[in-house]
Design a protein around this motif. Structure first.
Motif, PDB file in Angstrom:
ATOM      1  N   ASN A  34       0.819  -1.206   0.000  1.00 57.25           N
ATOM      2  CA  ASN A  34       0.000   0.000   0.000  1.00 57.25           C
ATOM      3  C   ASN A  34       0.849   1.251   0.000  1.00 57.25           C
ATOM      4  O   ASN A  34       0.494   2.247  -0.610  1.00 57.25           O
ATOM      5  CB  ASN A  34      -0.935   0.004   1.206  1.00 57.25           C
ATOM      6  CG  ASN A  34      -2.036  -1.016   1.044  1.00 57.25           C
ATOM      7  OD1 ASN A  34      -2.442  -1.296  -0.073  1.00 57.25           O
ATOM      8  ND2 ASN A  34      -2.489  -1.578   2.134  1.00 57.25           N
ATOM      9  N   ASP A  35       1.969   1.225   0.708  1.00 60.73           N
ATOM     10  CA  ASP A  35       2.848   2.390   0.707  1.00 60.73           C
ATOM     11  C   ASP A  35       3.395   2.648  -0.691  1.00 60.73           C
ATOM     12  O   ASP A  35       3.608   3.781  -1.075  1.00 60.73           O
ATOM     13  CB  ASP A  35       4.016   2.204   1.677  1.00 60.73           C
ATOM     14  CG  ASP A  35       3.565   2.261   3.124  1.00 60.73           C
ATOM     15  OD1 ASP A  35       2.418   2.701   3.359  1.00 60.73           O
ATOM     16  OD2 ASP A  35       4.341   1.868   3.999  1.00 60.73           O
ATOM     17  N   ALA A  38       0.518   4.496  -2.752  1.00 63.10           N
ATOM     18  CA  ALA A  38       0.069   5.826  -2.324  1.00 63.10           C
ATOM     19  C   ALA A  38       0.752   6.909  -3.163  1.00 63.10           C
ATOM     20  O   ALA A  38       1.875   6.747  -3.629  1.00 63.10           O
ATOM     21  CB  ALA A  38       0.393   6.031  -0.851  1.00 63.10           C
ATOM     22  N   ARG A  40       1.848  11.085  -3.595  1.00 60.84           N
ATOM     23  CA  ARG A  40       2.172  12.319  -2.880  1.00 60.84           C
ATOM     24  C   ARG A  40       2.693  13.319  -3.898  1.00 60.84           C
ATOM     25  O   ARG A  40       2.978  12.957  -5.039  1.00 60.84           O
ATOM     26  CB  ARG A  40       3.203  12.083  -1.791  1.00 60.84           C
ATOM     27  CG  ARG A  40       4.545  11.614  -2.315  1.00 60.84           C
ATOM     28  CD  ARG A  40       5.505  11.282  -1.171  1.00 60.84           C
ATOM     29  NE  ARG A  40       6.745  10.783  -1.673  1.00 60.84           N
ATOM     30  CZ  ARG A  40       7.796  11.533  -1.995  1.00 60.84           C
ATOM     31  NH1 ARG A  40       7.725  12.844  -1.841  1.00 60.84           N
ATOM     32  NH2 ARG A  40       8.886  11.012  -2.462  1.00 60.84           N
ATOM     33  N   ARG A  52       4.845   8.316  -6.693  1.00 64.18           N
ATOM     34  CA  ARG A  52       4.180   7.142  -6.115  1.00 64.18           C
ATOM     35  C   ARG A  52       5.068   6.565  -5.019  1.00 64.18           C
ATOM     36  O   ARG A  52       6.230   6.246  -5.248  1.00 64.18           O
ATOM     37  CB  ARG A  52       3.918   6.084  -7.184  1.00 64.18           C
ATOM     38  CG  ARG A  52       3.069   4.945  -6.676  1.00 64.18           C
ATOM     39  CD  ARG A  52       2.666   3.993  -7.772  1.00 64.18           C
ATOM     40  NE  ARG A  52       1.866   4.584  -8.831  1.00 64.18           N
ATOM     41  CZ  ARG A  52       0.540   4.817  -8.739  1.00 64.18           C
ATOM     42  NH1 ARG A  52      -0.090   4.536  -7.641  1.00 64.18           N
ATOM     43  NH2 ARG A  52      -0.109   5.328  -9.761  1.00 64.18           N
ATOM     44  N   ASN A 154      -5.549   8.164  -1.766  1.00 65.69           N
ATOM     45  CA  ASN A 154      -4.816   7.351  -0.786  1.00 65.69           C
ATOM     46  C   ASN A 154      -5.757   6.757   0.252  1.00 65.69           C
ATOM     47  O   ASN A 154      -5.562   5.633   0.710  1.00 65.69           O
ATOM     48  CB  ASN A 154      -3.739   8.190  -0.101  1.00 65.69           C
ATOM     49  CG  ASN A 154      -2.614   8.536  -1.036  1.00 65.69           C
ATOM     50  OD1 ASN A 154      -2.402   7.869  -2.055  1.00 65.69           O
ATOM     51  ND2 ASN A 154      -1.899   9.599  -0.730  1.00 65.69           N
TER      52      ASN A 154
END
Length: 186
Positions: A34-35, A38, A40, A52, A154
């Motif tokens: 999942n990280d 996500a 940003r 990503r 997210n």
């Protein structure tokens, strides 16, 4: 005999430490999925790099006259798509009006530098600075919408390692003695 007890304690402690480190490695592997998905962004001079994961690849660059399709990137989340549309419209408006304002301000300064006593020079300068301020405000609105869009995306990422939320259980209403008396009197 004391040495056997010490060796047994050392062996037991090493088993506990080994199992704990293995469990940490497994939990880190499950969260990396999942990280790594996500999104940003990092902003710089009116542009934003969309990245990503924590240190992942550059997905796109958004900003002045950039045609990066944020809506397509966050398509899996409906609220994120709505915010991406707000970003797209405000970013384009800010780019156009800010550029026109900067051009008008530069033309006004150039005319005043040529000792032109024309009434249009202060109008061009003031109008251009006003348009640049309006464009900066809308660019700020656009980047705020981009931030919200990425947050919604997210938030809506599938998280298989989390337990589902429990369903709410209806709580029966309590009847007090006063309620019973009120019903009997009716």
């Amino acid at each position: 005999m004391k040495s056997r007890i010490i060796w047994a304690l050392i062996a037991g402690a090493s088993c506990v430490v080994l199992r704990a480190s293995t469990a940490d490695a497994q939990s880190n592997d499950s969260t990396r999925g999942n990280d790594g998905q996500a999104l940003r962004f990092e902003s710089y001079w009116g542009n934003a790099k969309i990245i990503r994961g924590a240190d992942g690849p550059l997905v796109g660059t958004a900003g002045w006259f950039r045609s990066f399709d944020v809506e397509k990137l966050v398509a899996s989340s409906a609220p994120a798509r709505a915010e991406a549309r707000v970003y797209k419209s405000n970013s384009f408006r800010a780019s156009v009006v800010g550029t026109i304002g900067a051009t008008a301000a530069v033309v006004g300064v150039a005319l005043s530098a040529n000792n032109s006593n024309n009434a249009s020079t202060p109008i061009l300068i003031i109008g251009g600075l006003g348009a640049m301020a309006w464009g900066a405000q809308h660019l700020h609105i656009a980047f705020s919408a981009l931030s919200r869009s990425l947050w919604w995306y997210n938030r809506d990422l599938a998280r298989p390692h989390l337990a589902p939320l429990p369903t709410p259980v209806p709580v029966p209403a309590r009847e007090t003695e006063q309620d019973k008396r009120n019903q009997d009197s009716e």
